[in-house]
Design an enzyme around this catalytic site. Structure first.
Site, short mmCIF file in Angstrom:
data_model
loop_
_atom_site.label_atom_id
_atom_site.label_comp_id
_atom_site.label_asym_id
_atom_site.label_seq_id
_atom_site.Cartn_x
_atom_site.Cartn_y
_atom_site.Cartn_z
CB CYS A 1 -0.96 0.06 1.31
SG CYS A 1 -1.95 1.60 1.26
CB CYS B 1 1.13 9.72 -1.37
SG CYS B 1 1.55 8.81 -2.88
CB CYS C 1 5.79 8.63 9.84
SG CYS C 1 7.31 8.68 10.82
CB CYS D 1 3.38 11.68 -5.39
SG CYS D 1 2.10 12.17 -3.79
#
Lengths: 162, 486
Positions: B251, B266, B256, B269
């Protein structure tokens, strides 16, 4: 003294003879304000008393030191240490002395008396630029009158009357 | 201690004596003081204050020695160390005229040499006397004490090599030789023990790359800057708290795990997760400015790691091959015997040894071409260099194959010693088969010899072409280097 000697003496005998001569000299030509007593049990060990030099903060005090001649003396320097507490930039809390001739500038031609004379001279002329006791040296450099006052105070407190 | 070190010293001392007319022991101390640089010493000697020169070198000017009064020679005097009286003539002193008895001198030297580990610059034992004891006096005093004497001589030789810019110890383990050159420059030298090394940096001979570049390379290989590179290429940092994160699932929605952070972003990106909404596995926000920046950074370090690994792998590979090929010498010795039993003369089989030497030499050069290449910036000459490198590499691999495998099959002992011939190049099975069939045929041996000879000569010439090309490039300044190797 690990080299065999032509005179027919053993190394120990030689050291004994040698030290006798040097100690005799020390006794025969006493240095004003300095006395050295050989220890009864250990001939290499000396009890030293040095008077504080005139016009120094240590004047009026009597400072006790111990001096030990290591096995390879006189090729190695004697070990000297203050027993009396003293406020001096080149002498630390344990009484160890920062003096070049006791370290790398040692010469076998020096004697116990010359060493003690140098220690006495060190009391007359403290050298805060080559310090052993950093806090004392700092005080000596930033506020000399206060440092000298402390040295006098310590001399009265620890180096008189005992 | 090698004799030529001593003879070199004696030669230098004699040269100085012929000019100055001073005692050899004084000349030695002066030379030592000037790092055995004769020219500098002569210049200083005639150019200005001689007294100051002697003072700085801690010796007494031999032209101004006090005259000895022969009348006092028999008088007794006291040794200032042990206080024993001796006739003056039995005491030893340096030109400073402090005299001590022999026993005290020996104890003093023993304590300096054996305990303190000093050989040069032993000063007079007198307090605050800076005069340096000369070698003749010390050697004379140490007669009858071979142990101290040997150690003293070792220190003197060591001081000579260390103080002399033109002499260096051979860095090969266990080698006690020193190599002398005529001018100080970084160039390949060869010790008598066979070890070839660079006089500049004492690494093994490393043509075509220069010492500073090699040093940078070795440092890069040794430190863990590349570990950092790996981390940077294989992990990403949390855009907020910069904790390093390795992705362990499919995924792209990353949370974090750092205790105070919990930032959601993400993976693809590197932008914040929130605008992504419900598109769990795809990222449509690929073109946003800050996420693009984060990705650029990432891909740059990945490319740089790949580049480094490309060069490092080849460098390392040649290094490994080099180690195996060192063992070839032993193997080739046996082969040479076999060939002689098959009717070749001793002189005729020497080509084998020579070929292995060429192989090792070329392998070493090849190894360092990758260091050179790593730091080299692309230009037209760099393309030619790479062609040369490729050519040499192919030739070396072929030669290696001839020597390791085809030679075995030629003498029919391939199976017995195949374990040691696990070379990286693949064997050409067809040629091995044909040679194996005709092992006893002398023409086959001659054929192999011809092939090995041709190939080793080719290797040698390709190596020379490559090195000459690089050298010309250095001279004409066509090479541009990148300190970071990007």
């Amino acid at each position: 003294m690990r080299v065999p000697f032509a005179a027919g003496l053993t190394a120990d005998q030689f050291v004994a003879a040698f030290k006798y001569v040097e100690t005799q000299r020390l006794v025969a030509e006493p240095v004003p304000g300095i006395s050295a007593e050989p220890d009864e049990q250990n001939a290499r060990y000396f009890g030293i008393k040095i008077d504080g030099p005139h016009e120094s903060p240590f004047e009026g005090g009597v400072f006790r030191l111990e001096l030990f001649l290591p096995e390879d003396y006189p090729m190695a320097p004697p070990k000297v240490r203050f027993l009396t507490k003293i406020y001096h930039p080149n002498i630390d809390r344990l009484g160890r002395i920062c003096l070049d001739i006791l370290k790398d500038k040692w010469s076998p031609a020096l004697q116990i008396r010359t060493v003690l004379l140098s220690v006495q001279a060190l009391l007359s002329a403290p050298n805060p630029d080559d310090p052993l006791a950093n806090d004392v040296a700092e005080q000596w450099k930033t506020n000399e009158p206060a440092a000298i006052a402390t040295a006098r105070q310590w001399t009265r407190q620890y180096a008189t009357g005992k | 201690m090698p004799k030529d070190i001593i003879s070199t010293q004696i030669q230098a001392i004699e040269d100085v004596n012929n000019i100055f007319q001073i005692p050899p022991s004084t000349a030695r101390i002066l030379l030592q003081f000037f790092g055995w640089d004769k020219e500098r010493l002569v210049e200083r000697y005639y150019d200005g204050d001689q007294d100051r020169l002697f003072e700085e070198a801690h010796i007494i000017n031999p032209h101004k020695l006090p005259r000895q009064d022969s009348n006092t020679e028999h008088k007794e005097m006291t040794c200032e160390i042990c206080y024993v009286d001796y006739p003056r003539k039995d005491m030893t002193g340096l030109p400073c005229n402090h005299r001590f008895c022999r026993h005290c001198w020996v104890s003093y030297l023993q304590s300096k040499i054996m305990d303190e580990g000093t050989g040069e610059k032993i000063t007079c034992p007198a307090h605050q006397c800076p005069i340096v004891a000369d070698e003749v006096t010390i050697s004379h005093l140490l007669q009858g004490h071979p142990e101290i004497q040997a150690r003293y001589e070792f220190f003197v030789a060591k001081a000579f090599v260390q103080g002399n810019k033109l002499v260096k110890w051979c860095p090969a383990p266990g080698c006690e030789n020193a190599v002398r050159v005529n001018t100080v420059e970084a160039r390949p030298v060869k010790c008598k023990c066979g070890h070839a090394w660079c006089f500049g940096c004492q690494q093994p001979t490393h043509e075509p790359v220069h010492c500073p570049t090699l040093k940078a390379w070795l440092k890069k290989c040794a430190d863990d800057s590349e570990t950092a590179n790996w981390i940077s290429a294989n992990t990403k940092e949390c855009p907020r708290c910069k904790t390093t994160i390795e992705k362990n699932g499919g995924c792209n929605h990353i949370t974090c795990r750092s205790l105070n952070c919990k930032y959601e972003f993400c993976w693809s990106c590197l932008g914040a997760w929130e605008p992504h909404g419900a598109s769990w596995y795809n990222c449509s926000r690929f073109d946003e400015k800050d996420s693009m920046q984060a990705r650029d950074q990432h891909s740059r370090s990945r490319v740089s790691l790949e580049r480094y690994l490309h060069y490092y792998n080849r460098y390392h590979n040649h290094e490994q091959s080099q180690k195996f090929e060192q063992q070839l010498f032993a193997k080739v010795d046996k082969k040479m015997e076999e060939f002689q039993q098959r009717g070749m003369s001793w002189i005729e089989v020497q080509f084998l040894k020579k070929a292995v030497e060429v192989l090792c030499l070329c392998r070493q050069t090849l190894k360092y071409t990758y260091v050179f290449g790593f730091y080299l910036r692309k230009n037209n000459q760099a393309v030619i260099f790479e062609d040369n490198q490729k050519d040499l590499e192919m030739a070396v691999e072929t030669l290696s194959q001839y020597l390791e495998q085809d030679m075995d099959s030629a003498t029919g002992s391939a199976s017995s010693s195949s374990s040691s011939s696990s070379s990286s190049s693949s064997s050409s099975s067809s040629s091995a088969a044909t040679t194996a069939q005709a092992t006893s045929n002398p023409t086959v041996l001659a054929d192999i010899k011809q092939r090995v000879l041709d190939k080793s000569q080719y290797c040698e010439s390709r190596r020379k072409v490559l090195l000459d090309h690089v050298q010309d490039g250095y001279e004409q300044g066509v090479w541009e280097f990148d300190a970071a190797g990007n």
